[in-house]
Motif scaffolding. Structure first.
Motif, PDB file in Angstrom:
ATOM      1  N   MET A   1       0.853  -1.171   0.000  1.00 15.96           N
ATOM      2  CA  MET A   1       0.000   0.000   0.000  1.00 15.96           C
ATOM      3  C   MET A   1       0.904   1.241   0.000  1.00 15.96           C
ATOM      4  SD  MET A   1      -3.194   0.956   2.572  1.00 15.96           S
ATOM      5  CE  MET A   1      -3.870  -0.683   2.576  1.00 15.96           C
ATOM      6  N   SER A   2       0.484   2.318  -0.638  1.00 19.98           N
ATOM      7  CA  SER A   2       1.286   3.533  -0.725  1.00 19.98           C
ATOM      8  C   SER A   2       1.185   4.352   0.568  1.00 19.98           C
ATOM      9  CB  SER A   2       0.821   4.383  -1.906  1.00 19.98           C
ATOM     10  OG  SER A   2      -0.440   4.961  -1.617  1.00 19.98           O
ATOM     11  N   GLN A   3       2.134   5.292   0.712  1.00 16.64           N
ATOM     12  CA  GLN A   3       2.123   6.185   1.870  1.00 16.64           C
ATOM     13  C   GLN A   3       0.788   6.936   1.954  1.00 16.64           C
ATOM     14  OE1 GLN A   3       4.945   5.126   3.698  1.00 16.64           O
ATOM     15  NE2 GLN A   3       5.429   7.264   4.061  1.00 16.64           N
ATOM     16  N   THR A   4       0.310   7.389   0.806  1.00 19.92           N
ATOM     17  CA  THR A   4      -0.953   8.130   0.765  1.00 19.92           C
ATOM     18  C   THR A   4      -2.104   7.282   1.285  1.00 19.92           C
ATOM     19  OG1 THR A   4      -0.143   9.387  -1.133  1.00 19.92           O
ATOM     20  CG2 THR A   4      -2.528   9.406  -0.745  1.00 19.92           C
ATOM     21  N   ILE A   7      -1.888   6.972   5.034  1.00 24.06           N
ATOM     22  CA  ILE A   7      -2.352   8.217   5.666  1.00 24.06           C
ATOM     23  C   ILE A   7      -3.880   8.260   5.659  1.00 24.06           C
ATOM     24  CG2 ILE A   7      -2.437  10.739   5.371  1.00 24.06           C
ATOM     25  CD1 ILE A   7       0.563  10.548   4.588  1.00 24.06           C
ATOM     26  N   ARG A   8      -4.481   7.798   4.597  1.00 23.08           N
ATOM     27  CA  ARG A   8      -5.959   7.734   4.544  1.00 23.08           C
ATOM     28  C   ARG A   8      -6.505   6.792   5.614  1.00 23.08           C
ATOM     29  NH1 ARG A   8      -5.812   7.267  -1.734  1.00 23.08           N
ATOM     30  NH2 ARG A   8      -5.759   9.453  -2.299  1.00 23.08           N
ATOM     31  N   VAL A   9      -5.790   5.704   5.861  1.00 24.49           N
ATOM     32  CA  VAL A   9      -6.208   4.764   6.911  1.00 24.49           C
ATOM     33  C   VAL A   9      -6.129   5.462   8.275  1.00 24.49           C
ATOM     34  CG1 VAL A   9      -5.632   2.605   8.098  1.00 24.49           C
ATOM     35  CG2 VAL A   9      -5.579   2.702   5.584  1.00 24.49           C
ATOM     36  N   ALA A  30       2.584   2.107  11.873  1.00 20.07           N
ATOM     37  CA  ALA A  30       3.771   1.254  11.784  1.00 20.07           C
ATOM     38  C   ALA A  30       4.296   1.182  10.351  1.00 20.07           C
ATOM     39  CB  ALA A  30       3.454  -0.146  12.307  1.00 20.07           C
ATOM     40  N   GLU A  31       3.398   1.119   9.397  1.00 15.30           N
ATOM     41  CA  GLU A  31       3.809   1.080   7.987  1.00 15.30           C
ATOM     42  C   GLU A  31       4.441   2.410   7.568  1.00 15.30           C
ATOM     43  OE1 GLU A  31       3.979  -1.489   5.855  1.00 15.30           O
ATOM     44  OE2 GLU A  31       3.345  -2.743   7.528  1.00 15.30           O
ATOM     45  N   LYS A  34       8.046   2.817   8.665  1.00 19.32           N
ATOM     46  CA  LYS A  34       9.067   2.070   7.915  1.00 19.32           C
ATOM     47  C   LYS A  34       9.758   2.940   6.879  1.00 19.32           C
ATOM     48  CE  LYS A  34       6.894  -2.463   8.359  1.00 19.32           C
ATOM     49  NZ  LYS A  34       6.220  -3.558   7.633  1.00 19.32           N
ATOM     50  N   HIS A  35       9.019   3.912   6.344  1.00 14.55           N
ATOM     51  CA  HIS A  35       9.550   4.802   5.304  1.00 14.55           C
ATOM     52  C   HIS A  35       9.073   6.226   5.570  1.00 14.55           C
ATOM     53  CE1 HIS A  35      10.663   1.207   3.112  1.00 14.55           C
ATOM     54  NE2 HIS A  35       9.421   0.765   3.286  1.00 14.55           N
ATOM     55  N   PRO A  36       9.597   6.848   6.638  1.00 15.51           N
ATOM     56  CA  PRO A  36       9.112   8.186   6.988  1.00 15.51           C
ATOM     57  C   PRO A  36       9.399   9.203   5.876  1.00 15.51           C
ATOM     58  CG  PRO A  36      10.970   7.548   8.381  1.00 15.51           C
ATOM     59  CD  PRO A  36      10.656   6.379   7.514  1.00 15.51           C
ATOM     60  N   GLN A  37       8.412  10.009   5.591  1.00 14.75           N
ATOM     61  CA  GLN A  37       8.510  11.028   4.535  1.00 14.75           C
ATOM     62  C   GLN A  37       8.306  12.402   5.165  1.00 14.75           C
ATOM     63  OE1 GLN A  37       8.663  10.131   1.050  1.00 14.75           O
ATOM     64  NE2 GLN A  37       8.887   7.997   1.636  1.00 14.75           N
ATOM     65  N   THR A  38       9.303  13.245   5.057  1.00  9.90           N
ATOM     66  CA  THR A  38       9.217  14.589   5.627  1.00  9.90           C
ATOM     67  C   THR A  38       8.024  15.366   5.076  1.00  9.90           C
ATOM     68  OG1 THR A  38      11.612  14.611   5.863  1.00  9.90           O
ATOM     69  CG2 THR A  38      10.513  16.729   5.974  1.00  9.90           C
ATOM     70  N   GLU A  39       7.724  15.176   3.803  1.00 10.02           N
ATOM     71  CA  GLU A  39       6.619  15.932   3.203  1.00 10.02           C
ATOM     72  C   GLU A  39       5.263  15.559   3.801  1.00 10.02           C
ATOM     73  OE1 GLU A  39       7.739  12.563   0.365  1.00 10.02           O
ATOM     74  OE2 GLU A  39       8.856  14.178   1.315  1.00 10.02           O
ATOM     75  N   ASP A  40       5.194  14.453   4.519  1.00 12.42           N
ATOM     76  CA  ASP A  40       3.946  14.031   5.164  1.00 12.42           C
ATOM     77  C   ASP A  40       3.736  14.691   6.530  1.00 12.42           C
ATOM     78  OD1 ASP A  40       3.359  12.315   3.055  1.00 12.42           O
ATOM     79  OD2 ASP A  40       4.316  10.586   4.030  1.00 12.42           O
ATOM     80  N   LEU A  41       4.742  15.371   7.055  1.00  9.69           N
ATOM     81  CA  LEU A  41       4.650  15.923   8.406  1.00  9.69           C
ATOM     82  C   LEU A  41       3.435  16.834   8.624  1.00  9.69           C
ATOM     83  CD1 LEU A  41       8.380  16.550   9.350  1.00  9.69           C
ATOM     84  CD2 LEU A  41       6.730  15.148  10.613  1.00  9.69           C
TER      85      LEU A  41
END
Length: 149
Positions: A1-4, A7-9, A30-31, A34-41
């Protein structure tokens, strides 16, 4: 599943009204970890909601945010603070207090706020007034008055 999608979950389950919502929230977090993205902050900061029924689980989101680079995390918080105060005043206060209780975070926070305020005069004043107005409005509601007694 993608980061997006993860985030929806988080968004769909942030109230944690059932065990299934708690599990879905924890799994998504948790998912994402595993691959933290700064732009998601900024988006992740806006997951906080004072209506969450499991605040101890929501603290895991706070710990995840605090695992990011300090400057990036603080900048994201400052960026979304006006929105966050409207959605989750208690969580905004908790984050703010945690920043102030850490010497290095507090110093950097001060520098960033000064920079933002010089670019957008009265930013800090407006932020504090919005927070105070929201707090006073909450205190004037019958439910809040009962809690204060």
């Amino acid at each position: 599943m993608s980061q997006t999608n993860w985030i929806r979950v988080l968004e769909a389950n942030k109230f944690m009204r059932s065990r299934q919502e708690v599990i879905a929230f924890e799994t998504a977090l948790a998912e994402l970890a595993k691959h933290p993205q700064t732009e998601d902050l900024p988006t992740l900061h806006l997951m906080f909601d004072d209506r969450c029924e499991q605040p101890e689980v929501m603290f895991s989101l706070l710990h995840f945010l605090e695992s990011f680079d300090l400057q990036q995390q603080l900048q994201a918080f400052i960026t979304v603070a006006p929105q966050l105060i409207g959605l989750a005043q208690d969580w905004a206060r908790i984050i703010h207090t945690r920043i102030l209780n850490d010497d290095s975070a507090c110093q950097l926070y001060r520098e960033l706020l000064h920079s933002v305020n010089s670019q957008h005069p009265n930013f800090i004043r407006q932020l504090l007034e919005d927070s105070a107005t929201g707090h006073l409005t909450d205190l004037n509601s019958p439910g809040e008055l009962i809690k204060q007694v």
